[in-house]
Design an enzyme around this catalytic site. Structure first.
Site, PDB file in Angstrom:
ATOM      1  N   GLU A 190       0.802  -1.237   0.000  1.00  0.00           N
ATOM      2  CA  GLU A 190       0.000   0.000   0.000  1.00  0.00           C
ATOM      3  C   GLU A 190       0.832   1.283   0.000  1.00  0.00           C
ATOM      4  OE1 GLU A 190      -2.873  -0.309   3.170  1.00  0.00           O
ATOM      5  OE2 GLU A 190      -3.395  -2.354   2.641  1.00  0.00           O
ATOM      6  N   GLU A 197      -5.981 -11.015  -0.945  1.00  0.00           N
ATOM      7  CA  GLU A 197      -6.799 -10.799   0.263  1.00  0.00           C
ATOM      8  C   GLU A 197      -8.285 -10.810  -0.101  1.00  0.00           C
ATOM      9  OE1 GLU A 197      -5.410  -7.349   2.396  1.00  0.00           O
ATOM     10  OE2 GLU A 197      -3.309  -7.816   2.035  1.00  0.00           O
TER      11      GLU A 197
HETATM   12  O1  G3I Z   1      -3.670  -7.282  19.021  1.00  0.00           O
HETATM   13  C1  G3I Z   1      -4.688  -6.447  19.572  1.00  0.00           C
HETATM   14  C2  G3I Z   1      -5.232  -7.061  20.841  1.00  0.00           C
HETATM   15  O2  G3I Z   1      -4.187  -7.114  21.820  1.00  0.00           O
HETATM   16  C3  G3I Z   1      -6.382  -6.219  21.355  1.00  0.00           C
HETATM   17  O3  G3I Z   1      -6.957  -6.832  22.490  1.00  0.00           O
HETATM   18  C4  G3I Z   1      -7.434  -6.082  20.254  1.00  0.00           C
HETATM   19  C5  G3I Z   1      -8.538  -5.150  20.744  1.00  0.00           C
HETATM   20  O4  G3I Z   1      -9.269  -4.714  19.647  1.00  0.00           O
HETATM   21  O5  G3I Z   1      -6.851  -5.490  19.072  1.00  0.00           O
HETATM   22  C6  G3I Z   1      -5.810  -6.319  18.561  1.00  0.00           C
HETATM   23  O6  G3I Z   1      -5.282  -5.689  17.407  1.00  0.00           O
HETATM   24  C7  G3I Z   1      -6.127  -5.800  16.273  1.00  0.00           C
HETATM   25  C8  G3I Z   1      -5.321  -6.504  15.157  1.00  0.00           C
HETATM   26  O7  G3I Z   1      -6.077  -6.537  13.933  1.00  0.00           O
HETATM   27  C9  G3I Z   1      -4.945  -7.945  15.563  1.00  0.00           C
HETATM   28  O8  G3I Z   1      -6.129  -8.686  15.757  1.00  0.00           O
HETATM   29  C10 G3I Z   1      -6.500  -4.396  15.820  1.00  0.00           C
HETATM   30  O9  G3I Z   1      -7.365  -3.824  16.775  1.00  0.00           O
HETATM   31  C11 G3I Z   1      -7.210  -4.458  14.471  1.00  0.00           C
HETATM   32  O10 G3I Z   1      -7.397  -3.128  13.966  1.00  0.00           O
HETATM   33  C12 G3I Z   1      -6.326  -5.202  13.461  1.00  0.00           C
HETATM   34  O11 G3I Z   1      -7.056  -5.276  12.254  1.00  0.00           O
HETATM   35  C13 G3I Z   1      -6.305  -5.837  11.143  1.00  0.00           C
HETATM   36  C14 G3I Z   1      -6.124  -4.740  10.087  1.00  0.00           C
HETATM   37  O12 G3I Z   1      -5.413  -5.310   8.968  1.00  0.00           O
HETATM   38  C15 G3I Z   1      -5.330  -3.583  10.617  1.00  0.00           C
HETATM   39  O13 G3I Z   1      -5.265  -2.603   9.595  1.00  0.00           O
HETATM   40  C16 G3I Z   1      -7.121  -6.973  10.553  1.00  0.00           C
HETATM   41  O14 G3I Z   1      -7.199  -8.047  11.488  1.00  0.00           O
HETATM   42  C17 G3I Z   1      -6.479  -7.480   9.267  1.00  0.00           C
HETATM   43  O15 G3I Z   1      -7.348  -8.389   8.611  1.00  0.00           O
HETATM   44  C18 G3I Z   1      -6.218  -6.316   8.316  1.00  0.00           C
HETATM   45  O16 G3I Z   1      -5.514  -6.808   7.225  1.00  0.00           O
HETATM   46  C19 G3I Z   1      -5.086  -5.807   6.264  1.00  0.00           C
HETATM   47  C20 G3I Z   1      -3.869  -6.373   5.556  1.00  0.00           C
HETATM   48  O17 G3I Z   1      -2.869  -6.653   6.513  1.00  0.00           O
HETATM   49  C21 G3I Z   1      -3.373  -5.407   4.501  1.00  0.00           C
HETATM   50  N1  G3I Z   1      -4.440  -5.116   3.543  1.00  0.00           N
HETATM   51  C22 G3I Z   1      -5.646  -4.583   4.158  1.00  0.00           C
HETATM   52  C23 G3I Z   1      -6.185  -5.557   5.206  1.00  0.00           C
HETATM   53  C24 G3I Z   1      -7.440  -5.008   5.811  1.00  0.00           C
HETATM   54  O18 G3I Z   1      -7.181  -3.811   6.497  1.00  0.00           O
END
Ligand code: G3I
Length: 381
Positions: free
Chosen positions: A162, A267
């Protein structure tokens, strides 16, 4: 004499029944194996799934069973991102990522590393650096450490994720600001040096948008002209029931094929819910918290109506028909998750919704879309 004969007949019948049961099990195993999605598409492209920490750590074995029986490639949804791998300068935590890589090795899967350089989910210390020297030091250290550790175990890396805006301009990330616009080439050159065997991929979303796609195409052509190794483009494919059109997806495939690299859909998920930006204009970065709890934006809180389930199945069928048509140009198709319940789309762009973007439902059951894909004519049937 009769008793002996009876014993022989009984033994013969018993062996026959045992053999029948055994054959049936082998057949059912075989039919289960031949049911697997990746087997159905195996002569066309790798078929993968992103797996979350629970699946990696063995806390969700049902998802893991689906992954190893239905797919032949894996991507870590979050576990190899900078904020988790190197949360503090020089402090690496490979507990989860080592388990992830082992799943790939043990099951002979095409294992993807996601992602080396990405502006999001970046460790805090990196976000606050404001000079080239320090940024370059940590970028080199991060890439050398990860790629050397997983050399021979990770088959492909999302080297940069990105890096462009929707209009094709460079995203002004900390990497762009501190290292200059050549940072993408510099990072690819470094990655190729550290692990010459790994496939090196540039990954991005919304590449159906012409300006953004052209920016990536120009970059790829520049890499090719300068002899910089790039093996593929990762088209994230976070789509919905209507957008992008099949024609727009075909343009992505054809345009990148012309550059000489393979396309991967890295994805893939299909949202069935309303997009808030259709309500409030194109700016996708706005905060949509005002829609939280709005039933209009969360129309299927408990289950997906059959007619929408059919639309989802038809959408996946149309997309995979196109992928099969161009399978010579496609290296991999990876779903961004395993079951609907754990999809990131339940909380993006609006928190607390129920989405149904994948092939397996919240109870780990195959959906209509799954069976539709198995019915597609491939060179396996
Ligand atoms: O790890 C913390 C955890 O400790 C905490 O308790 C919890 C509370 O909400 O949050 C956890 O972190 C989360 C993380 O995923 C791991 O689960 C974040 O809040 C959450 O925002 C994060 O979301 C991820 C997102 O990327 C972040 O931008 C999604 O799971 C993941 O599917 C998504 O994947 C991205 C690709 O890497 C790149 N392309 C876009 C795609 C969608 O955004």
């Amino acid at each position: 004499m009769n008793k002996k004969l009876n014993d022989v007949v009984f033994l013969f019948l018993f062996c026959g029944i045992v053999c029948l049961i055994g054959c049936n099990n082998i057949l059912s195993e075989k039919s289960n194996k031949s049911r697997s999605l990746s087997n159905h598409f195996k002569n066309h492209f790798h078929l993968g799934a992103a797996i979350n920490e629970n699946t990696i750590l063995g806390n969700d074995n049902k998802s893991k069973e689906i992954v190893v029986s239905e797919f032949n490639s894996i991507t870590p949804e979050n576990s190899l991102k900078w904020m988790f791998i190197q949360p503090l300068p020089g402090k690496f935590d490979f507990k989860v990522s080592d388990k992830y890589v082992n799943i790939g090795s043990k099951n002979d899967m095409y294992t993807v590393g996601h992602a080396l350089i990405w502006h999001a989910q970046l460790a805090e210390f990196m976000q606050n650096i404001d000079n080239k020297e320090e940024t370059l030091f940590h970028v080199k250290n991060h890439i050398n450490t990860l790629m050397n550790r997983y050399k021979g175990k990770i088959d492909a890396w999302d080297v940069v994720n990105e890096a462009f805006e929707e209009d094709g301009s460079f995203r002004e990330s900390v990497f762009y600001k501190n290292l200059g616009q050549n940072y993408i080439e510099d990072v690819f050159v470094l990655a190729a040096k550290v692990d010459p065997e790994a496939d090196l991929i540039y990954n991005d979303y919304n590449l159906y948008k012409r300006e953004k796609r052209l920016a990536v195409i120009n970059m790829v052509n520049k890499f090719k002209a300068n002899g910089i190794k790039i093996d593929g483009v990762g088209v994230q494919a976070h789509w919905d029931l209507n957008t992008p059109s099949i024609n727009e997806i075909e343009n992505i495939i054809l345009d990148f094929h012309e550059t000489g690299i393979l396309v991967s859909f890295t994805e893939l998920d299909i949202s069935v819910l309303p997009n808030p930006w259709e309500m409030v204009g194109a700016e996708v970065n706005q905060n949509f918290s005002k829609f939280e709890g709005d039933p209009k934006m969360n129309p299927y809180p408990n289950e997906l109506p059959n007619n929408i389930q059919d639309k989802l199945a038809k959408r996946y069928e149309d997309i995979f028909k196109l992928f099969l048509k161009h399978s010579d140009k496609i290296d991999r198709v990876t779903f961004w998750g395993v079951i609907d319940k754990y999809s990131w789309l339940n909380d993006w762009p609006i928190k607390g919704r129920t989405n149904y973007p994948l092939l397996f439902d919240k109870d780990y059951k195959s959906k209509k879309a799954y069976y539709k894909l198995l019915e597609l004519k491939t060179n396996q049937n």
